[in-house]
Enzyme design. Sequence first.
Site, PDB file in Angstrom:
ATOM      1  N   SER A 178       0.804  -1.226   0.000  1.00 37.52           N
ATOM      2  CA  SER A 178       0.000   0.000   0.000  1.00 37.52           C
ATOM      3  C   SER A 178       0.835   1.272   0.000  1.00 37.52           C
ATOM      4  O   SER A 178       0.728   2.119   0.893  1.00 37.52           O
ATOM      5  CB  SER A 178      -0.943  -0.028   1.193  1.00 37.52           C
ATOM      6  OG  SER A 178      -1.680  -1.211   1.145  1.00 37.52           O
ATOM      7  N   ARG A 193       7.829   6.404  -3.806  1.00 37.31           N
ATOM      8  CA  ARG A 193       8.261   6.993  -2.540  1.00 37.31           C
ATOM      9  C   ARG A 193       7.570   6.261  -1.401  1.00 37.31           C
ATOM     10  O   ARG A 193       6.455   5.767  -1.565  1.00 37.31           O
ATOM     11  CB  ARG A 193       7.887   8.478  -2.477  1.00 37.31           C
ATOM     12  CG  ARG A 193       6.397   8.744  -2.517  1.00 37.31           C
ATOM     13  CD  ARG A 193       6.083  10.221  -2.545  1.00 37.31           C
ATOM     14  NE  ARG A 193       5.826  10.682  -3.896  1.00 37.31           N
ATOM     15  CZ  ARG A 193       4.605  10.699  -4.458  1.00 37.31           C
ATOM     16  NH1 ARG A 193       3.560  10.282  -3.799  1.00 37.31           N
ATOM     17  NH2 ARG A 193       4.429  11.103  -5.690  1.00 37.31           N
ATOM     18  N   ASP A 231      -3.835  -1.275  -1.925  1.00 33.13           N
ATOM     19  CA  ASP A 231      -5.023  -1.604  -1.125  1.00 33.13           C
ATOM     20  C   ASP A 231      -6.304  -0.992  -1.708  1.00 33.13           C
ATOM     21  O   ASP A 231      -7.386  -1.591  -1.634  1.00 33.13           O
ATOM     22  CB  ASP A 231      -4.852  -1.206   0.352  1.00 33.13           C
ATOM     23  CG  ASP A 231      -4.382   0.227   0.563  1.00 33.13           C
ATOM     24  OD1 ASP A 231      -4.080   0.913  -0.424  1.00 33.13           O
ATOM     25  OD2 ASP A 231      -4.299   0.652   1.738  1.00 33.13           O
TER      26      ASP A 231
HETATM   27  C1  BGC Z   1      -0.256   5.239   0.099  1.00 37.75           C
HETATM   28  C2  BGC Z   1      -1.270   4.559  -0.778  1.00 37.75           C
HETATM   29  C3  BGC Z   1      -2.265   3.790   0.067  1.00 37.75           C
HETATM   30  C4  BGC Z   1      -2.844   4.667   1.155  1.00 37.75           C
HETATM   31  C5  BGC Z   1      -3.820   3.927   2.055  1.00 37.75           C
HETATM   32  C6  BGC Z   1      -0.930   6.036   1.209  1.00 37.75           C
HETATM   33  O1  BGC Z   1       0.026   6.557   2.076  1.00 37.75           O
HETATM   34  O2  BGC Z   1       0.552   6.099  -0.667  1.00 37.75           O
HETATM   35  O3  BGC Z   1      -0.634   3.690  -1.696  1.00 37.75           O
HETATM   36  O4  BGC Z   1      -3.278   3.320  -0.758  1.00 37.75           O
HETATM   37  O5  BGC Z   1      -1.802   5.196   1.940  1.00 37.75           O
HETATM   38  O6  BGC Z   1      -3.240   2.828   2.652  1.00 37.75           O
END
Ligand code: BGC
Length: 498
Positions: A178, A193, A231
Amino acid sequence: MPSSRRGSGSVVLPSGQTLAYHTRTQDEEDLPHANKKTMADHLRKYDSLFTLTPQRMRMIVEAFRDTLETGLQKKCQIVPMIPTFVFGWPTGEEKGDFLAVDLGGTNLRVCLVTLQGEGKFELTQSKYRLTEEQKQEEGQKLFDFCAECLGNFVKSNIVSAGGKIEEGKNIPLGFTFSYPCSQERIDHGELIRWTKGFGAPNTEGHDVAAMFREALVKYEVPVTLEALINDTTGTLIASHYVNPSTKIAVIFGTGCNAAYMEKLPAIEKLGNLGEGSADEMAINCEWGAFDSFEHEHLPRTTYDIIVDETSNKPGEQSFEKLISGRYLGEILRLVICELIDEGVLFLGQNTYKIEIPYVFDTAFLSLMESDPTDELLMIIGIFTHFFALETTLAERQFFKALAKLVGRRAARLSACGIAAIVNKMGYLEDGCSVGADGSLYNKYPGFADRVHEGLVDIFGLKGKNIVTHHAEDGSGVGSAIIAAMTKNRKEAGIFVNV
Ligand code: BGC
């Protein structure tokens, strides 16, 4: 006579900790305290700082929509609008056993999902809490840990349970990672990142699917990584599997983000995918990055700026830093610290415990907002138990109101993001369901209602056509469905190389 603050009880925090509160009558005149009028004056100031008018929200929606469109046209934009190589919706008839590994902001989860068709499934899972050290140590070590946990899970839930893994027939695995990864294929993803406080070195710019595969080989885990998913993408697909009116998925947890299904020709930067046929692809927006670096559109307060500048990623994830569970407690704590510095709160008391960054959990905001007692006993409990601080009723009423301001702003900004996608896709007239998940959405009292109110403020009564609902387990079930869809797609000869 000062009013009594006698009371006791206990409450279980989302972290699993039990908070017990036992309070004796405290003579409010013992310590110098801010009076009711002073607290009301301060509240007025914070009210104007944290309140978003409908007009301001509409301006944010406009800018947000432009950003989403630019992200689809050009590569390497701040909001990257990542093509996920998940082509279209599941049929609901996907079947079979799949493993899912979910590396989230707080936990690592390993699941065995049996898809039974007709939108039905069974799930067995194990959860491991990630330590702060793990989030900062060598990236490869983090993936080794995931592989080791998965290996143990396979042994105890499949092999020891009498399940057979045929020679040369690995179990298909969906890996939910995620964090923003740019993908060229579904089983590949270069970490753009880290977010949510992670900082593991030697991972940004690397293919995390390859790093995980290396770990799987090291721990001899009999699985094949079929799909690397976000996610939000998993949530989109899992929600649609059980509720086909779902068109958008959002996560409001430690981080925040959204995914939706886009028409292939609209993803201009993708170019020609070669032989195959499909009409749509899911897009992982990575909208937490909206307004990063330039800070042109979002109303940031001094506290938001401090949160940003003291984070491990200054300038980045600007939208997320105003909304997600990782930051809301810290925003409120910074307001309290300002009032301590100004000599308004806790005069004569030792405040060192509350002066430690990130010590004020976002779960405290939920608890404070939902304190049902006149005397606000829960808030007494939080401040005495965790911070050794005495509070007056006027102060507690102020804290409760402040929590509401911070939580409400987060929900209204979230509504702006949803509205931008709705606008872009033209979903307002016919309406749509938005699958939503994450600790903030699931546990913060009134969060969903405030998102819905925000949508009405933006769109007028038609805003009621857009309804969020608690999503199915995207990172587990969604990941399994996507692994199944990928297998089926490749067998059918559709875009087999991606
Ligand atoms: C991430 C996402 C993720 C979201 C929720 C963010 O910090 O960059 O990829 O979907 O958090 O988990």
